[in-house]
Design a protein around this motif. Structure first.
Motif, PDB file in Angstrom:
ATOM      1  N   LYS A  29       0.830  -1.209   0.000  1.00 40.02           N
ATOM      2  CA  LYS A  29       0.000   0.000   0.000  1.00 40.02           C
ATOM      3  C   LYS A  29       0.868   1.264   0.000  1.00 40.02           C
ATOM      4  O   LYS A  29       0.487   2.295  -0.565  1.00 40.02           O
ATOM      5  N   LYS A  30       2.044   1.166   0.643  1.00 35.47           N
ATOM      6  CA  LYS A  30       2.928   2.329   0.764  1.00 35.47           C
ATOM      7  C   LYS A  30       3.859   2.504  -0.434  1.00 35.47           C
ATOM      8  O   LYS A  30       4.437   3.579  -0.615  1.00 35.47           O
ATOM      9  N   THR A  31       4.036   1.470  -1.214  1.00 35.65           N
ATOM     10  CA  THR A  31       4.964   1.510  -2.347  1.00 35.65           C
ATOM     11  C   THR A  31       4.236   1.120  -3.630  1.00 35.65           C
ATOM     12  O   THR A  31       3.040   0.852  -3.624  1.00 35.65           O
ATOM     13  N   ASP A  32       5.007   1.047  -4.719  1.00 33.00           N
ATOM     14  CA  ASP A  32       4.438   0.621  -5.996  1.00 33.00           C
ATOM     15  C   ASP A  32       4.533  -0.888  -6.188  1.00 33.00           C
ATOM     16  O   ASP A  32       4.262  -1.386  -7.293  1.00 33.00           O
ATOM     17  N   ALA A  33       4.933  -1.619  -5.150  1.00 30.39           N
ATOM     18  CA  ALA A  33       4.971  -3.078  -5.239  1.00 30.39           C
ATOM     19  C   ALA A  33       3.550  -3.613  -5.372  1.00 30.39           C
ATOM     20  O   ALA A  33       2.609  -3.067  -4.793  1.00 30.39           O
ATOM     21  N   GLU A  34       3.419  -4.681  -6.137  1.00 22.50           N
ATOM     22  CA  GLU A  34       2.105  -5.274  -6.402  1.00 22.50           C
ATOM     23  C   GLU A  34       1.963  -6.579  -5.626  1.00 22.50           C
ATOM     24  O   GLU A  34       2.880  -7.392  -5.594  1.00 22.50           O
ATOM     25  N   ILE A  35       0.815  -6.773  -5.008  1.00 18.61           N
ATOM     26  CA  ILE A  35       0.607  -7.967  -4.186  1.00 18.61           C
ATOM     27  C   ILE A  35      -0.314  -8.967  -4.874  1.00 18.61           C
ATOM     28  O   ILE A  35      -1.278  -8.588  -5.544  1.00 18.61           O
ATOM     29  N   TYR A  36       0.036 -10.243  -4.719  1.00 15.35           N
ATOM     30  CA  TYR A  36      -0.835 -11.351  -5.105  1.00 15.35           C
ATOM     31  C   TYR A  36      -1.197 -12.063  -3.814  1.00 15.35           C
ATOM     32  O   TYR A  36      -0.378 -12.741  -3.206  1.00 15.35           O
ATOM     33  N   ASP A  37      -2.437 -11.880  -3.397  1.00 17.37           N
ATOM     34  CA  ASP A  37      -2.863 -12.338  -2.073  1.00 17.37           C
ATOM     35  C   ASP A  37      -3.302 -13.799  -2.108  1.00 17.37           C
ATOM     36  O   ASP A  37      -3.196 -14.479  -3.134  1.00 17.37           O
ATOM     37  N   ILE A  38      -3.820 -14.285  -1.001  1.00 14.49           N
ATOM     38  CA  ILE A  38      -4.166 -15.699  -0.854  1.00 14.49           C
ATOM     39  C   ILE A  38      -5.102 -16.153  -1.970  1.00 14.49           C
ATOM     40  O   ILE A  38      -6.002 -15.430  -2.397  1.00 14.49           O
ATOM     41  N   GLY A  39      -4.849 -17.346  -2.474  1.00 15.08           N
ATOM     42  CA  GLY A  39      -5.688 -17.930  -3.504  1.00 15.08           C
ATOM     43  C   GLY A  39      -5.289 -17.581  -4.916  1.00 15.08           C
ATOM     44  O   GLY A  39      -5.782 -18.194  -5.871  1.00 15.08           O
ATOM     45  N   GLU A  40      -4.407 -16.578  -5.091  1.00 13.22           N
ATOM     46  CA  GLU A  40      -3.987 -16.206  -6.444  1.00 13.22           C
ATOM     47  C   GLU A  40      -3.058 -17.256  -7.047  1.00 13.22           C
ATOM     48  O   GLU A  40      -3.092 -17.503  -8.252  1.00 13.22           O
ATOM     49  N   GLY A  41      -2.231 -17.855  -6.193  1.00  8.98           N
ATOM     50  CA  GLY A  41      -1.363 -18.904  -6.701  1.00  8.98           C
ATOM     51  C   GLY A  41       0.068 -18.764  -6.240  1.00  8.98           C
ATOM     52  O   GLY A  41       0.440 -17.841  -5.518  1.00  8.98           O
ATOM     53  N   ILE A  42       0.888 -19.705  -6.677  1.00  7.38           N
ATOM     54  CA  ILE A  42       2.289 -19.769  -6.287  1.00  7.38           C
ATOM     55  C   ILE A  42       3.095 -18.773  -7.121  1.00  7.38           C
ATOM     56  O   ILE A  42       2.892 -18.649  -8.332  1.00  7.38           O
ATOM     57  N   SER A  43       4.020 -18.098  -6.472  1.00 17.43           N
ATOM     58  CA  SER A  43       4.786 -17.032  -7.122  1.00 17.43           C
ATOM     59  C   SER A  43       5.384 -17.463  -8.457  1.00 17.43           C
ATOM     60  O   SER A  43       5.248 -16.765  -9.465  1.00 17.43           O
ATOM     61  N   HIS A  44       6.036 -18.623  -8.486  1.00 13.00           N
ATOM     62  CA  HIS A  44       6.759 -19.041  -9.685  1.00 13.00           C
ATOM     63  C   HIS A  44       5.819 -19.312 -10.857  1.00 13.00           C
ATOM     64  O   HIS A  44       6.171 -19.070 -12.010  1.00 13.00           O
ATOM     65  N   GLN A  45       4.629 -19.794 -10.549  1.00 14.90           N
ATOM     66  CA  GLN A  45       3.666 -20.042 -11.617  1.00 14.90           C
ATOM     67  C   GLN A  45       3.100 -18.736 -12.161  1.00 14.90           C
ATOM     68  O   GLN A  45       2.940 -18.582 -13.376  1.00 14.90           O
ATOM     69  N   ILE A  46       2.803 -17.795 -11.292  1.00 19.63           N
ATOM     70  CA  ILE A  46       2.260 -16.519 -11.748  1.00 19.63           C
ATOM     71  C   ILE A  46       3.314 -15.731 -12.525  1.00 19.63           C
ATOM     72  O   ILE A  46       3.005 -15.080 -13.537  1.00 19.63           O
ATOM     73  N   VAL A  47       4.571 -15.807 -12.093  1.00 18.68           N
ATOM     74  CA  VAL A  47       5.645 -15.172 -12.858  1.00 18.68           C
ATOM     75  C   VAL A  47       5.702 -15.763 -14.268  1.00 18.68           C
ATOM     76  O   VAL A  47       5.865 -15.044 -15.258  1.00 18.68           O
ATOM     77  N   ALA A  48       5.523 -17.083 -14.373  1.00 22.02           N
ATOM     78  CA  ALA A  48       5.529 -17.742 -15.679  1.00 22.02           C
ATOM     79  C   ALA A  48       4.316 -17.330 -16.522  1.00 22.02           C
ATOM     80  O   ALA A  48       4.429 -17.116 -17.738  1.00 22.02           O
ATOM     81  N   GLU A  49       3.171 -17.209 -15.892  1.00 21.15           N
ATOM     82  CA  GLU A  49       1.947 -16.883 -16.620  1.00 21.15           C
ATOM     83  C   GLU A  49       1.918 -15.433 -17.104  1.00 21.15           C
ATOM     84  O   GLU A  49       1.422 -15.149 -18.195  1.00 21.15           O
TER      85      GLU A  49
END
Length: 415
Positions: A84-104
């Motif tokens: 919320k304080k920065t421009d970092a983007e969050i993928y919260d619970i249920g969105e999936g595993i980091s490595h898979q979303i990075v691939a997608e």
């Protein structure tokens, strides 16, 4: 002299020609953390007085998803507040595993990707230099958009011919790790080549790159070819594709040739990944719990293989079968294709996308003395959350076949 894939990509990001063994500072395209390592990154980011991120920065809540206890809930709250304080983007619970979303959604040929998670090397399947680093390194990547690292020497892994029926990408990487050992490629780049890679889908390549670190490697790289292009096109990211191959006259520290037609289904016995055995030497081990999913084998290709084996059948009564899609996108597609119904009718328990049983945080911690057969990437002592249990690693096909019998089973017997 020509360059390997690792040398090409790092040269682009260092702004100069680099050589193996050289320490460089390189610009980062993507940096990310997950809820296990992220709180440390946030603390260091704030300690160094950074106010905002300087590159594409992601935060994933996937390891304890949803949170099983208040302590983890509080650390996850810290991550949400950071975004919320920065421009970092969050993928919260249920969105999936980091490595898979990075691939997608993110990885593309030629990228430099760093994550505070050892399996960040998964994106190497895109011809991206993707690697895991410590939380402090990622806080610097967030704040400066740069990292320092040593340019690795490269092992060329030449894959010949094609796999036989019932043998899959997971068997390839387990076979390789068993061959060279868990420290056989420490701080090396593994570069996969040969006619055999043309038979491997992007999902299969992601499985192989994911486990490069289990041989100690810094990254596991595939060239960016027509298979990469088609995968990215299906994601709506074709405009981000560019062809990327090593130079023909590149120099390699070592060349390892593997005949895919000679590989049989593999099983890693406790408590090291390189403790691999052919299926004939593993058959008959009694199993208590089977887990199918993770960043290694929770993709559509994997779930379809499992469904083809379980369709119209029931799991053995005395085992627990747990299945978790690697991302929300995969979960939805599996629902649309009827795979989830097949799993439930076979007696499986379906978890939301996430890491759960793989890291032993929740949703499948075994009892004392129990044996777990899993499609995950690690079977270290206590990895499943109980040091008095044992983990065996295998392909989704071997896991599904074993679910029907309650014992480690050769998938070729049921396919």
């Amino acid at each position: 002299m020509g360059k390997t894939l690792a040398e090409k990509i790092l040269s682009m990001h260092a702004g100069k020609d680099v050589i193996p063994g050289e320490i460089i500072i390189a610009n980062v395209d993507l940096a990310f953390v997950q809820d296990g390592t992220g709180p440390l990154t946030v603390d260091q980011f704030e300690n160094m007085n950074f106010k905002n991120v300087s590159t594409k920065s992601l935060v994933f809540i996937d390891h304890a998803s949803p949170s099983p206890r208040k302590e983890l809930s509080n650390t996850q709250k810290k991550l949400r507040n950071f975004c919320k304080k920065t421009d970092a983007e969050i993928y919260d619970i249920g969105e999936g595993i980091s490595h898979q979303i990075v691939a997608e959604e993110y990885a593309k040929p030629g990228d430099l990707i760093v994550g505070a998670d050892s399996h960040s090397c998964t994106a190497g399947a895109f011809a991206a230099f993707a690697t895991g680093m410590g939380s402090t390194d990622i806080s610097l990547a967030y704040g400066l958009g740069k990292v320092w690292l040593k340019v690795p020497e490269t092992y060329k892994i030449v894959l010949k011919n094609k796999l036989n029926k019932g043998v899959y990408a997971k068997d390839i990487i387990l076979y390789l790790i068993g061959m060279i050992g868990a420290d056989g490629a420490t701080y090396k780049a593994l570069e996969f080549s040969g006619d055999g890679i043309k038979t491997l889908s992007m999902e299969s390549r992601l499985t192989i790159s994911n486990m490069a670190v289990e041989a100690g490697a810094k990254v596991g790289l595939f060239p960016a070819d027509e298979i990469t292009k088609e995968y990215m096109k299906n994601q709506g990211r074709e405009d981000e594709f560019k062809e990327l191959f090593p130079d023909e006259d590149a120099s390699y520290e070592k060349v390892i040739e593997i005949d895919l037609s000679e590989i049989e289904p593999q099983v890693s016995f406790p408590h090291t990944v390189d403790n691999t055995r052919n299926i004939n030497d593993a058959k008959g081990v009694k199993i208590d719990q089977i887990y199918i999913g993770t960043c290694t084998n929770g993709r559509m290709e994997d779930l379809r293989i499992v469904a083809s084996i379980l369709k119209g059948k029931k799991k053995a009564e005395d085992i627990r079968l747990i299945i978790a899609p690697a991302s929300k996108k995969i979960y939805l597609q599996a629902l649309q294709e009827g795979l989830i119904s097949t799993f439930i009718e076979a007696g499986a328990t379906i978890l939301p996308p996430g890491c759960g049983p793989c890291v032993g945080v929740h949703a499948g911690v075994p009892a004392d003395g129990e044996k777990v057969l899993s499609t995950q990437n690690r079977n270290f002592h206590g990895r499943a959350g109980n040091p008095d249990s044992e983990i065996y690693l295998c392909s989704p096909a071997t896991a599904a076949a074993s679910a029907l019998t309650g014992y480690i089973t050769d998938p070729r017997e049921v396919i």
